[in-house]
Design a protein around this motif. Structure first.
Motif, PDB file in Angstrom:
ATOM      1  N   GLY A 143       0.826  -1.207   0.000  1.00 41.37           N
ATOM      2  CA  GLY A 143       0.000   0.000   0.000  1.00 41.37           C
ATOM      3  C   GLY A 143       0.857   1.253   0.000  1.00 41.37           C
ATOM      4  N   CYS A 144       1.957   1.221   0.703  1.00 47.22           N
ATOM      5  CA  CYS A 144       2.861   2.375   0.730  1.00 47.22           C
ATOM      6  C   CYS A 144       3.467   2.623  -0.640  1.00 47.22           C
ATOM      7  CB  CYS A 144       3.978   2.163   1.753  1.00 47.22           C
ATOM      8  SG  CYS A 144       3.409   2.239   3.462  1.00 47.22           S
ATOM      9  N   SER A 145       3.794   1.581  -1.361  1.00 51.53           N
ATOM     10  CA  SER A 145       4.376   1.767  -2.693  1.00 51.53           C
ATOM     11  C   SER A 145       3.344   2.344  -3.653  1.00 51.53           C
ATOM     12  CB  SER A 145       4.947   0.462  -3.224  1.00 51.53           C
ATOM     13  OG  SER A 145       3.929  -0.480  -3.445  1.00 51.53           O
TER      14      SER A 145
ATOM     15  N   THR B 248       3.125   6.011  -2.855  1.00 54.37           N
ATOM     16  CA  THR B 248       4.323   6.680  -3.365  1.00 54.37           C
ATOM     17  C   THR B 248       4.185   6.953  -4.859  1.00 54.37           C
ATOM     18  OG1 THR B 248       5.668   5.573  -1.704  1.00 54.37           O
ATOM     19  CG2 THR B 248       6.827   6.505  -3.584  1.00 54.37           C
ATOM     20  N   GLY B 249       3.678   5.990  -5.604  1.00 55.83           N
ATOM     21  CA  GLY B 249       3.473   6.177  -7.037  1.00 55.83           C
ATOM     22  C   GLY B 249       2.474   7.279  -7.332  1.00 55.83           C
ATOM     23  N   ILE B 250       1.410   7.352  -6.543  1.00 54.49           N
ATOM     24  CA  ILE B 250       0.401   8.394  -6.736  1.00 54.49           C
ATOM     25  C   ILE B 250       1.001   9.770  -6.473  1.00 54.49           C
ATOM     26  CG2 ILE B 250      -1.740   9.339  -5.777  1.00 54.49           C
ATOM     27  CD1 ILE B 250      -2.633   6.409  -5.372  1.00 54.49           C
TER      28      ILE B 250
ATOM     29  N   PHE C 159       4.621  15.341 -10.681  1.00 53.12           N
ATOM     30  CA  PHE C 159       4.874  15.573 -12.104  1.00 53.12           C
ATOM     31  C   PHE C 159       3.779  16.443 -12.711  1.00 53.12           C
ATOM     32  CE2 PHE C 159       4.181  14.269 -16.530  1.00 53.12           C
ATOM     33  CZ  PHE C 159       5.383  14.714 -17.065  1.00 53.12           C
ATOM     34  N   VAL C 160       2.528  16.139 -12.413  1.00 55.69           N
ATOM     35  CA  VAL C 160       1.412  16.912 -12.953  1.00 55.69           C
ATOM     36  C   VAL C 160       1.442  18.336 -12.402  1.00 55.69           C
ATOM     37  CG1 VAL C 160      -1.115  17.102 -12.987  1.00 55.69           C
ATOM     38  CG2 VAL C 160      -0.021  14.898 -13.374  1.00 55.69           C
TER      39      VAL C 160
END
Length: 56
Positions: free
Chosen positions: A18-20, A23-25, A31-32
């Motif tokens: 869930g942490c990964s 992190t991706g989100i 970036f956005v």
């Protein structure tokens, strides 16, 4: 006792995956956000150049 250890290991595996995902989100959000700031600054510079006569 073994069931407790297995439960803790499974819980840790679920929490770490869930942490990964989180992190991706957040990386995508950064970036956005940077892309949006660049676009807004570019539009402001373009509008400023139009009003000051730089577009002739």
């Amino acid at each position: 006792m073994k069931k407790l250890n297995i439960s803790l290991i499974l819980l840790a595996m679920i929490a770490l995956s869930g942490c990964s995902v989180i992190t991706g989100i957040f990386k995508a959000g950064v970036f956005v956000g940077i892309l949006a700031i660049v676009v807004v600054v570019a539009v402001i510079i373009w509008l400023f150049s139009m009003f000051t006569g730089g577009g002739k």
